[in-house]
Design an enzyme around this catalytic site. Structure first.
Site, short mmCIF file in Angstrom:
data_model
loop_
_atom_site.label_atom_id
_atom_site.label_comp_id
_atom_site.label_asym_id
_atom_site.label_seq_id
_atom_site.Cartn_x
_atom_site.Cartn_y
_atom_site.Cartn_z
N ASP A 77 0.83 -1.20 0.00
CA ASP A 77 0.00 0.00 0.00
C ASP A 77 0.87 1.26 0.00
O ASP A 77 0.37 2.38 -0.11
CB ASP A 77 -1.00 0.00 1.15
CG ASP A 77 -0.36 -0.13 2.53
OD1 ASP A 77 0.88 -0.14 2.61
OD2 ASP A 77 -1.11 -0.22 3.52
N SER A 78 2.19 1.06 0.07
CA SER A 78 3.13 2.17 -0.12
C SER A 78 2.95 2.85 -1.47
O SER A 78 3.38 4.00 -1.66
CB SER A 78 4.57 1.66 -0.01
OG SER A 78 4.80 0.58 -0.91
N ASP A 124 -0.93 -6.33 -0.06
CA ASP A 124 -1.31 -5.68 1.19
C ASP A 124 -2.82 -5.55 1.32
O ASP A 124 -3.50 -5.17 0.36
CB ASP A 124 -0.72 -4.27 1.26
CG ASP A 124 0.57 -4.20 2.05
OD1 ASP A 124 0.85 -5.14 2.82
OD2 ASP A 124 1.29 -3.21 1.91
N LYS A 168 -1.05 -9.56 3.18
CA LYS A 168 -0.31 -9.07 4.34
C LYS A 168 -1.17 -8.10 5.12
O LYS A 168 -1.87 -7.26 4.54
CB LYS A 168 0.99 -8.38 3.91
CG LYS A 168 1.82 -7.85 5.09
CD LYS A 168 3.17 -7.33 4.66
CE LYS A 168 3.11 -5.99 3.97
NZ LYS A 168 2.66 -4.89 4.89
N GLU A 221 -1.16 -5.64 8.92
CA GLU A 221 -0.35 -5.06 9.98
C GLU A 221 -0.97 -5.35 11.34
O GLU A 221 -2.18 -5.32 11.51
CB GLU A 221 -0.21 -3.55 9.79
CG GLU A 221 0.55 -3.16 8.53
CD GLU A 221 0.74 -1.66 8.39
OE1 GLU A 221 0.47 -0.93 9.37
OE2 GLU A 221 1.16 -1.21 7.32
N GLU A 249 9.48 -4.26 10.38
CA GLU A 249 9.83 -2.94 9.85
C GLU A 249 10.26 -2.01 10.97
O GLU A 249 9.59 -1.90 12.00
CB GLU A 249 8.66 -2.31 9.09
CG GLU A 249 9.01 -0.93 8.54
CD GLU A 249 8.00 -0.37 7.56
OE1 GLU A 249 8.23 0.75 7.07
OE2 GLU A 249 6.99 -1.04 7.28
#
Length: 264
Positions: free
Chosen positions: A43-44, A82, A111, A113, A180
């Site tokens: 999502d970056s 993501d 993925k 978080e 991270e």
């Protein structure tokens, strides 16, 4: 070239470093595919691709669009997509969003978080046959909540919390964990304590693999450079110089010359 499976990724634990990179489209996927083990549709992209200040306002449909593009081109790498912010707030939402990226997008895994508090989501997804990559430490989707991008593991309480998070995600069925912005000694401890691979970004050399955002690594995104990013080329400068050369030739009439014309 063989398409890597989750078994191939898991088998690298403690034996061979996992090479991972982000990609958002078919063009760069084709350039990266043969030399990497894992491609993340991160999502970056909301920052480097869409020009936003953080990752928070990208939605599942945008992630699906980019996932389809990457998966349509990947022939070798294991592909992870993501789950964007707000798309996995409960088990039903997590499953619905993940199925979209897996079934319609073609991703091998998703993925999300979060640590122990998100373990129930990892378990629910795993029970549905969906491979899940965890992500702990500095979590970009929490940037507004935490008031910035904060390195994690600086004290013993944080270090023990991160280890507990990693163990909880492993127990819930996560297949890999991204670490991270974690203090390197803590990332090393976590990597040694769990059976599944860790992939580091800004977390030192002792993780089982490394990932970088491709536009950072290639020097294409040059508004700022995080401490952990090594630029392997000055891409932005090269592109600017090339575009200027093109523009100069168009304006002067040097391009197109007869070499680039169709003739009878």
């Amino acid at each position: 070239m063989k398409k890597l499976s989750i078994r191939d990724i898991l088998a690298k634990k403690g034996k061979e470093k996992i090479v991972a990179i982000t990609a958002y489209d078919a063009l760069f996927t084709k350039l990266f595919d043969e030399n990497v083990d894992l491609i993340l549709i991160g999502d970056s992209l909301n920052m480097s691709f869409n020009g936003k200040k953080d990752t928070l306002d990208i939605d599942i449909n945008a992630m699906l669009y980019h996932t389809r593009a990457v998966c349509g081109a990947a022939r070798h790498a294991y592909v992870v997509a993501d789950l964007p912010f707000g798309s996995y707030y409960d088990e039903r939402g997590a499953i619905k969003s993940s199925l979209k990226l897996i079934k319609q997008g073609g991703a091998d895994a998703v993925k999300l978080e979060g640590g122990a508090k998100k373990a129930h989501l990892v378990r629910a997804l795993s029970d549905e046959g969906i491979s899940v990559v965890g992500h702990i430490g500095l979590m970009p989707q929490s940037v507004r909540f935490e008031g910035g991008y904060l390195v994690k593991g600086r004290d013993e309480k944080q270090a023990q919390g991160l280890l507990a998070d990693a163990l909880a995600l492993q127990e819930a069925g996560a297949v890999t964990i991204v670490l991270e912005g974690v203090i390197s000694s803590v990332a090393s401890e976590i990597t040694n304590a769990i059976k599944i691979p860790t992939i580091g970004i800004g977390s030192g050399a002792d993780t089982d693999g490394q990932i970088l955002v491709f536009s950072d690594m290639l020097g294409l995104f040059d508004e700022f450079v995080p401490k952990f990013v090594k630029r392997y080329m000055n891409g932005a400068d090269l592109v600017r110089k090339t575009i200027k050369n093109y523009a100069d030739e168009v304006r002067s009439g040097a391009f197109p010359s007869s070499e680039y014309e169709y003739k009878k």
